[in-house]
Write a protein that holds these residues in place. Structure first.
Motif, short mmCIF file in Angstrom:
data_model
loop_
_atom_site.label_atom_id
_atom_site.label_comp_id
_atom_site.label_asym_id
_atom_site.label_seq_id
_atom_site.Cartn_x
_atom_site.Cartn_y
_atom_site.Cartn_z
N UNK A 33 0.74 -1.05 -0.45
CA UNK A 33 0.08 -0.07 -0.30
C UNK A 33 0.97 1.36 -0.03
N UNK A 34 1.89 1.52 0.56
CA UNK A 34 2.79 2.62 0.58
C UNK A 34 4.10 3.38 0.31
N UNK A 35 4.59 1.38 -0.01
CA UNK A 35 5.48 1.66 -0.81
C UNK A 35 7.14 1.43 -0.02
N UNK A 36 6.72 0.98 1.36
CA UNK A 36 7.84 1.67 2.10
C UNK A 36 8.34 0.23 2.11
N UNK A 37 9.71 -0.16 2.78
CA UNK A 37 10.21 -1.41 3.30
C UNK A 37 10.30 -1.47 4.09
N UNK A 49 1.39 1.36 11.40
CA UNK A 49 0.30 2.07 11.05
C UNK A 49 0.38 3.39 9.67
N UNK A 50 0.45 2.01 9.10
CA UNK A 50 0.34 2.19 7.44
C UNK A 50 -1.37 3.69 6.89
N UNK A 51 -0.37 4.26 6.29
CA UNK A 51 -1.81 5.72 5.78
C UNK A 51 -2.83 4.74 4.85
N UNK A 52 -2.48 4.40 4.23
CA UNK A 52 -3.21 3.80 3.11
C UNK A 52 -3.95 2.09 3.51
N UNK A 53 -5.12 1.29 4.03
CA UNK A 53 -5.21 0.16 4.41
C UNK A 53 -5.14 -0.96 4.01
N UNK A 54 -4.64 -1.59 4.28
CA UNK A 54 -4.88 -2.93 3.06
C UNK A 54 -5.91 -2.97 2.30
N UNK A 55 -5.37 -2.87 1.26
CA UNK A 55 -6.55 -3.44 0.31
C UNK A 55 -7.17 -4.62 -0.14
N UNK A 56 -6.50 -5.62 0.56
CA UNK A 56 -6.95 -7.35 0.39
C UNK A 56 -6.73 -7.93 2.04
#
Length: 186
Positions: A33-37, A49-56
């Motif tokens: 989602x946030x494309x960070x490692x 604490x991903x700013x974007x919710x998990x799409x899966x």
């Protein structure tokens, strides 16, 4: 070294991008989602604490009216909308909610696939707390029967064992010879 790794392998691994971690991980995970490692500990969206919710992400919610389980993917605000849609669909029937309960007096345990058992003596389906005949007033177990009539292997073994007086324990049937050395434990 900005990327991580070792002196011999400078491109090996990455540092965790979670602000409180920054651990060097040789097998990093990339968030979809946030494309960070991230390292193993912070790979899930909740842990970093991903700013974007998990799409899966998948979650199962239970309808309060009919106890039907409904799979939900996505955001939490969709749960209410899906429950309202289920309620209006006609599939929501309150008569489905009644689940079998343990028939033992004063027991209100709901019988599910993992907490039910059938008594081998009276064939009554009860919860695990009442699985023993003495706990559910078993019809056939209440009449006393002699041990030999029941024919259980436990009773037969115990009867045979009690007949042995312990004097012949450990003997193999061979006479002991004086030439055979004996070992004593001290």
């Amino acid at each position: 070294m900005a990327g991580g790794g070792t002196e011999a392998f400078p491109d090996l691994g990455k540092h965790c991008q979670y602000s409180a971690c920054h651990q060097l991980d040789f097998l990093p995970f990339k968030c979809h989602d946030c494309l960070k490692v991230f390292c193993l500990e912070h790979k899930s969206c909740k842990s970093h604490e991903c700013p974007k919710p998990e799409h899966n992400s998948r979650k199962v919610i239970i309808c309060e009216i009919c106890s039907t389980s409904i799979e939900v993917t996505g955001k939490e605000d969709q749960e209410k909308m899906i429950l309202e849609k289920h309620d209006k669909s006609g599939d929501c029937d309150p008569r489905k909610k009644k689940k079998p309960t343990c028939p033992v007096r004063r027991c209100r345990e709901t019988l599910t696939f993992s907490n039910r058992t059938v008594c081998k003596t009276c064939r009554l389906e009860v919860c695990l707390k009442h699985r023993f005949p003495a706990y559910h007033a078993c019809k056939q177990a209440s009449s006393p029967a002699p041990a030999a009539a029941r024919g259980g292997w436990n009773e037969k073994f115990l009867a045979a064992f009690s007949l042995r007086n312990g004097k012949d324990c450990g003997k193999t049937g061979r006479p002991s010879s004086p030439t055979t050395p004996s070992l004593k434990a001290y």
